[in-house]
Write a protein that holds these residues in place. Structure first.
Motif, PDB file in Angstrom:
ATOM      1  N   LEU A  59      11.000  -2.215   8.371  1.00  0.00           N
ATOM      2  CA  LEU A  59      10.721  -3.643   8.540  1.00  0.00           C
ATOM      3  C   LEU A  59      10.265  -4.335   7.262  1.00  0.00           C
ATOM      4  O   LEU A  59      10.624  -5.490   7.022  1.00  0.00           O
ATOM      5  CB  LEU A  59       9.657  -3.843   9.629  1.00  0.00           C
ATOM      6  N   ILE A  60       9.481  -3.653   6.459  1.00  0.00           N
ATOM      7  CA  ILE A  60       8.921  -4.246   5.241  1.00  0.00           C
ATOM      8  C   ILE A  60       9.498  -3.548   4.019  1.00  0.00           C
ATOM      9  O   ILE A  60       9.593  -2.320   3.978  1.00  0.00           O
ATOM     10  CB  ILE A  60       7.383  -4.133   5.235  1.00  0.00           C
ATOM     11  N   ASP A  61       9.882  -4.335   3.032  1.00  0.00           N
ATOM     12  CA  ASP A  61      10.328  -3.800   1.749  1.00  0.00           C
ATOM     13  C   ASP A  61       9.083  -3.479   0.929  1.00  0.00           C
ATOM     14  O   ASP A  61       8.680  -4.234   0.041  1.00  0.00           O
ATOM     15  CB  ASP A  61      11.218  -4.824   1.047  1.00  0.00           C
ATOM     16  N   SER A  62       8.479  -2.334   1.249  1.00  0.00           N
ATOM     17  CA  SER A  62       7.181  -2.007   0.666  1.00  0.00           C
ATOM     18  C   SER A  62       7.277  -1.736  -0.838  1.00  0.00           C
ATOM     19  O   SER A  62       6.336  -2.037  -1.583  1.00  0.00           O
ATOM     20  CB  SER A  62       6.569  -0.800   1.378  1.00  0.00           C
ATOM     21  N   ARG A  63       8.390  -1.181  -1.296  1.00  0.00           N
ATOM     22  CA  ARG A  63       8.498  -0.893  -2.724  1.00  0.00           C
ATOM     23  C   ARG A  63       8.461  -2.179  -3.547  1.00  0.00           C
ATOM     24  O   ARG A  63       7.782  -2.255  -4.579  1.00  0.00           O
ATOM     25  CB  ARG A  63       9.776  -0.116  -3.019  1.00  0.00           C
ATOM     26  N   GLY A 112      -4.953  -4.693   0.204  1.00  0.00           N
ATOM     27  CA  GLY A 112      -5.308  -6.068   0.523  1.00  0.00           C
ATOM     28  C   GLY A 112      -4.172  -7.048   0.330  1.00  0.00           C
ATOM     29  O   GLY A 112      -4.240  -8.186   0.803  1.00  0.00           O
ATOM     30  N   SER A 113      -3.110  -6.592  -0.337  1.00  0.00           N
ATOM     31  CA  SER A 113      -1.990  -7.484  -0.649  1.00  0.00           C
ATOM     32  C   SER A 113      -0.845  -7.405   0.351  1.00  0.00           C
ATOM     33  O   SER A 113       0.171  -8.088   0.170  1.00  0.00           O
ATOM     34  CB  SER A 113      -1.443  -7.134  -2.040  1.00  0.00           C
ATOM     35  N   VAL A 114      -0.967  -6.592   1.407  1.00  0.00           N
ATOM     36  CA  VAL A 114       0.188  -6.337   2.280  1.00  0.00           C
ATOM     37  C   VAL A 114       0.710  -7.598   2.963  1.00  0.00           C
ATOM     38  O   VAL A 114       1.876  -7.647   3.363  1.00  0.00           O
ATOM     39  CB  VAL A 114      -0.119  -5.247   3.332  1.00  0.00           C
ATOM     40  N   ALA A 115      -0.118  -8.625   3.097  1.00  0.00           N
ATOM     41  CA  ALA A 115       0.360  -9.870   3.704  1.00  0.00           C
ATOM     42  C   ALA A 115       1.504 -10.481   2.892  1.00  0.00           C
ATOM     43  O   ALA A 115       2.339 -11.201   3.448  1.00  0.00           O
ATOM     44  CB  ALA A 115      -0.780 -10.875   3.821  1.00  0.00           C
ATOM     45  N   ALA A 150      -2.853  -5.266  10.637  1.00  0.00           N
ATOM     46  CA  ALA A 150      -3.153  -6.639  11.068  1.00  0.00           C
ATOM     47  C   ALA A 150      -2.904  -7.658   9.964  1.00  0.00           C
ATOM     48  O   ALA A 150      -2.684  -8.841  10.254  1.00  0.00           O
ATOM     49  CB  ALA A 150      -4.594  -6.724  11.545  1.00  0.00           C
ATOM     50  N   ARG A 151      -2.902  -7.227   8.703  1.00  0.00           N
ATOM     51  CA  ARG A 151      -2.665  -8.142   7.587  1.00  0.00           C
ATOM     52  C   ARG A 151      -1.187  -8.291   7.248  1.00  0.00           C
ATOM     53  O   ARG A 151      -0.825  -9.170   6.463  1.00  0.00           O
ATOM     54  CB  ARG A 151      -3.427  -7.657   6.340  1.00  0.00           C
ATOM     55  N   THR A 152      -0.346  -7.447   7.800  1.00  0.00           N
ATOM     56  CA  THR A 152       1.072  -7.501   7.440  1.00  0.00           C
ATOM     57  C   THR A 152       1.776  -8.645   8.159  1.00  0.00           C
ATOM     58  O   THR A 152       1.323  -9.107   9.208  1.00  0.00           O
ATOM     59  CB  THR A 152       1.791  -6.187   7.817  1.00  0.00           C
ATOM     60  N   PRO A 153       2.916  -9.107   7.634  1.00  0.00           N
ATOM     61  CA  PRO A 153       3.663 -10.173   8.310  1.00  0.00           C
ATOM     62  C   PRO A 153       4.299  -9.732   9.621  1.00  0.00           C
ATOM     63  O   PRO A 153       4.763 -10.574  10.381  1.00  0.00           O
ATOM     64  CB  PRO A 153       4.735 -10.559   7.270  1.00  0.00           C
ATOM     65  N   VAL A 154       4.291  -8.429   9.899  1.00  0.00           N
ATOM     66  CA  VAL A 154       4.852  -7.943  11.161  1.00  0.00           C
ATOM     67  C   VAL A 154       3.884  -8.150  12.325  1.00  0.00           C
ATOM     68  O   VAL A 154       4.297  -8.259  13.478  1.00  0.00           O
ATOM     69  CB  VAL A 154       5.230  -6.455  11.039  1.00  0.00           C
ATOM     70  N   ALA A 155       2.594  -8.239  12.033  1.00  0.00           N
ATOM     71  CA  ALA A 155       1.585  -8.291  13.089  1.00  0.00           C
ATOM     72  C   ALA A 155       1.810  -9.429  14.067  1.00  0.00           C
ATOM     73  O   ALA A 155       1.536  -9.301  15.265  1.00  0.00           O
ATOM     74  CB  ALA A 155       0.191  -8.380  12.482  1.00  0.00           C
ATOM     75  N   SER A 156       2.308 -10.541  13.595  1.00  0.00           N
ATOM     76  CA  SER A 156       2.525 -11.704  14.473  1.00  0.00           C
ATOM     77  C   SER A 156       3.837 -11.626  15.241  1.00  0.00           C
ATOM     78  O   SER A 156       4.107 -12.498  16.076  1.00  0.00           O
ATOM     79  CB  SER A 156       2.514 -12.989  13.634  1.00  0.00           C
TER      80      SER A 156
END
Length: 223
Positions: free
Chosen positions: A13-17, A91-94, A127-133
């Motif tokens: 879901l997230i392009d973490s790299r 802290g930057s995962v959002a 909870a800080r990621t954009p997937v949470a919502s």
């Protein structure tokens, strides 16, 4: 209870790299290191995954991240503040980007299926990621909640129990595919850039190139 379809968080879901490399580039610049953020991410990520795999007891995801960043700095001869930098990173995962098809794709799937998350992560980080919502909180299955980490079979077995016995996992990384299959979990692999299956390992019976193709499989193949 309907079947739960879980997604891995930081690959499917997230392009973490991309997201983490930006932050690590900024950290490197602050310290005056001549190293690219992508290289620093790859070195840290490899050690972080090994830590999750090899630690015999459950510890917070944040602790794995801090330990792994400290080991990365030591191995690369970098003098930094790994605990502080790891906290900045998590802290930057959002701001870590979703893959382009995720926001609309998850919403479309959730209109017809029960959709959740199965991830090696702490609850507060998720909870800080954009997937949470984008998902229902009750169907978010984190390593903190399940007290286990991928690729150990315990996390998949406990996730299936939490799901009420019916679970389909959408995985991207080789270790996630391997762990789920070895635990007897049904898997669809969602292909993403930068992720390849282990040619010596098992392969799932079904793959999707994107969320649209995944939805077609789920809606029309009866899986």
């Amino acid at each position: 209870m309907s079947r739960l379809i879980t997604f891995d968080l930081f690959s499917a879901l997230i392009d973490s790299r991309t997201g983490a490399s930006r932050v690590l580039s900024a950290i490197a610049a602050q310290h005056g290191w001549r190293i690219r953020g992508e290289q620093l991410y790859d070195e840290w990520d490899r050690r972080n995954k090994a830590s999750q795999r090899d630690e015999p007891e459950w510890i917070p995801f944040a602790e794995h991240c801090s330990r792994s960043l400290a080991a990365t700095y030591d191995d690369l001869g970098l003098v930094g503040r790994p605990a502080v930098d790891a906290a900045m990173l998590l802290g930057s995962v959002a701001g870590w980007p979703l893959w382009p098809d995720v926001a609309d794709g998850l919403a479309a799937l959730a209109g017809r299926h029960r959709v959740g998350i199965l991830s090696n992560v702490d609850d507060d980080v998720f909870a800080r990621t954009p997937v949470a919502s984008l998902v229902v909180a009750d169907d978010v299955l984190t390593s903190e909640r399940l007290q286990a980490y991928k690729p150990h079979p315990e996390i998949y077995v406990r996730a299936r129990e939490q799901a009420g016995g019916e679970l389909l996992h959408v995985a991207t990384s080789a270790r996630d595919v391997l762990g789920a299959l070895e635990a007897g979990i049904d898997v669809v692999r969602l292909r993403r850039p930068g992720h390849q299956l282990d040619p010596a390992g098992p392969a799932p019976g079904l793959e999707a190139a994107n969320m649209h193709e995944l939805r077609h499989l789920l809606d029309h193949r009866g899986i």
